[in-house]
Structure formats: C-alpha cells, structure tokens
Design an enzyme around this catalytic site. Structure first.
Site, mmCIF file in Angstrom:
data_model
loop_
_atom_site.group_PDB
_atom_site.id
_atom_site.type_symbol
_atom_site.label_atom_id
_atom_site.label_comp_id
_atom_site.label_asym_id
_atom_site.label_seq_id
_atom_site.Cartn_x
_atom_site.Cartn_y
_atom_site.Cartn_z
ATOM 1 N N CYS A 195 0.809 -1.229 0.000
ATOM 2 C CA CYS A 195 0.000 0.000 0.000
ATOM 3 C C CYS A 195 0.836 1.270 0.000
ATOM 4 O O CYS A 195 0.293 2.362 -0.155
ATOM 5 C CB CYS A 195 -0.898 0.018 1.230
ATOM 6 S SG CYS A 195 0.078 -0.051 2.741
ATOM 7 N N ASP A 200 2.431 2.516 2.565
ATOM 8 C CA ASP A 200 2.485 3.166 3.876
ATOM 9 C C ASP A 200 3.867 3.007 4.507
ATOM 10 O O ASP A 200 4.642 2.141 4.118
ATOM 11 C CB ASP A 200 1.413 2.573 4.798
ATOM 12 C CG ASP A 200 0.021 2.976 4.353
ATOM 13 O OD1 ASP A 200 -0.076 3.917 3.546
ATOM 14 O OD2 ASP A 200 -0.943 2.360 4.812
ATOM 15 N N CYS A 205 -2.556 2.973 7.883
ATOM 16 C CA CYS A 205 -3.982 2.796 8.161
ATOM 17 C C CYS A 205 -4.214 2.459 9.639
ATOM 18 O O CYS A 205 -3.267 2.288 10.413
ATOM 19 C CB CYS A 205 -4.515 1.670 7.294
ATOM 20 S SG CYS A 205 -3.861 0.071 7.800
ATOM 21 N N CYS A 254 -0.701 -5.294 6.800
ATOM 22 C CA CYS A 254 -0.435 -4.090 7.603
ATOM 23 C C CYS A 254 0.462 -4.424 8.794
ATOM 24 O O CYS A 254 1.231 -3.573 9.243
ATOM 25 C CB CYS A 254 -1.736 -3.493 8.112
ATOM 26 S SG CYS A 254 -2.957 -3.252 6.822
HETATM 27 FE FE1 FES Z 1 -1.146 0.218 4.412
HETATM 28 FE FE2 FES Z 1 -2.552 -0.975 6.258
HETATM 29 S S1 FES Z 1 -3.266 -0.344 4.311
HETATM 30 S S2 FES Z 1 -0.454 -0.482 6.319
#
Ligand code: FES
Length: 150
Positions: free
Chosen positions: A33, A35, A58, A102
């Site tokens: 994602c 992140d 998230c 995640c």
């Molecule tokens: Fe990216 Fe959860 S959607 S860490």
C-alpha cells in the site's frame, strides 16, 4: 470486521512518538500500500528498555504497531526478533485477511531497528547469527520528517 482489541489500540495507541537519542532506528515501507513506519528503540544489556513508533499508515497499521511495541518492551533483542506479523495479529485477537499485510510494517521496522543497533555497535557476528546482515535497502524511506506523528 475488527476485534475490540484492534479498535482499542487504534483509538488509544501505546508508545507513539520519537526517541531522539534512540540506539536503533528502523524504517520500512509497505510494498502493498506504500504506507510507512519508523520504530525507535533504546537498548540496555541487549534488552529493549524503551520503544516508540511513528506511522503514516492505516488503522490496522497503528493498532499492530502499538501492540508490537507493547510485546517488544522489556524483551531481549533475540526475544523481540521472534515477534512476527502472526504474533502481533494473534495478540490483537486476529485481523481481517486483507489487513494482514499491515502487520508486516511493525515486525519489519522492529527488525530493522535491532539491526541498526547492532550495526552501530559493530556487532557483525551477531548480525550474521541473527540473519540481519542482508536486509534489503530501504534508503528511499530515510526521510523520517515525512512521517505523520500517528
Ligand atoms: Fe497500508 Fe494498512 S493499508 S499499512
């Protein structure tokens, strides 16, 4: 969808922030994602005596990081390396399958922070013994200033 424990750690995350004089720092990006997460550790006698995290991620990333820091605090470096995404997810009462990725962030950032500590202290043999000598490069995520404080 989320267990009560996940929601509780999301609403009230533990150990959020920066340790300015950290002994080890680890940053990872989540390839799924995009992140980001940074983990900071203080180490005494090979034991994690303090730990904090920042994530630009998230709700599940926040909850899993919070739980991972709770699990890691007080543990020896070797014990802390046993913390995996499964350990963290189980401690939270489970995660939906599509959110399991995640929990990689916390476990990987912790591993990198431990590797960073060992590297800074010139402990090449320990890096090898613990399988931390060949972690892929994460230089592109080195700018900690970009991270959100949550
Ligand atoms: Fe990216 Fe959860 S959607 S860490």
């Amino acid at each position: 969808m989320y267990s009560e424990k996940v929601l509780e750690h999301f609403r009230n995350p533990r150990n959020v922030g920066v340790i300015e004089d950290a002994d080890g720092v680890g940053t990872v990006g989540n390839p799924v994602c995009g992140d980001l997460m940074t983990m900071y550790i203080k180490v005494e006698d090979d034991r994690i005596v303090d730990i904090k995290f920042q994530t630009f991620g998230c709700g599940a990333a926040i909850a899993t990081s919070s739980m991972a820091t709770e699990l890691a605090k007080g543990k020896t470096l070797e014990e802390a390396l046993q913390i995996t995404k499964q350990t963290v997810a189980e401690a939270l009462g489970g995660l939906p399958p599509q959110k399991m990725h995640c929990s990689n962030l916390a476990a990987d950032a912790l591993k990198r922070a431990i590797a960073d500590y060992l590297k800074k202290n010139g402990r090449v043999e320990d890096l090898k013994r613990l399988g931390l000598d060949n972690l892929p490069d994460e230089d592109e995520h080195d700018d900690h200033g970009e991270l959100c404080p949550m």
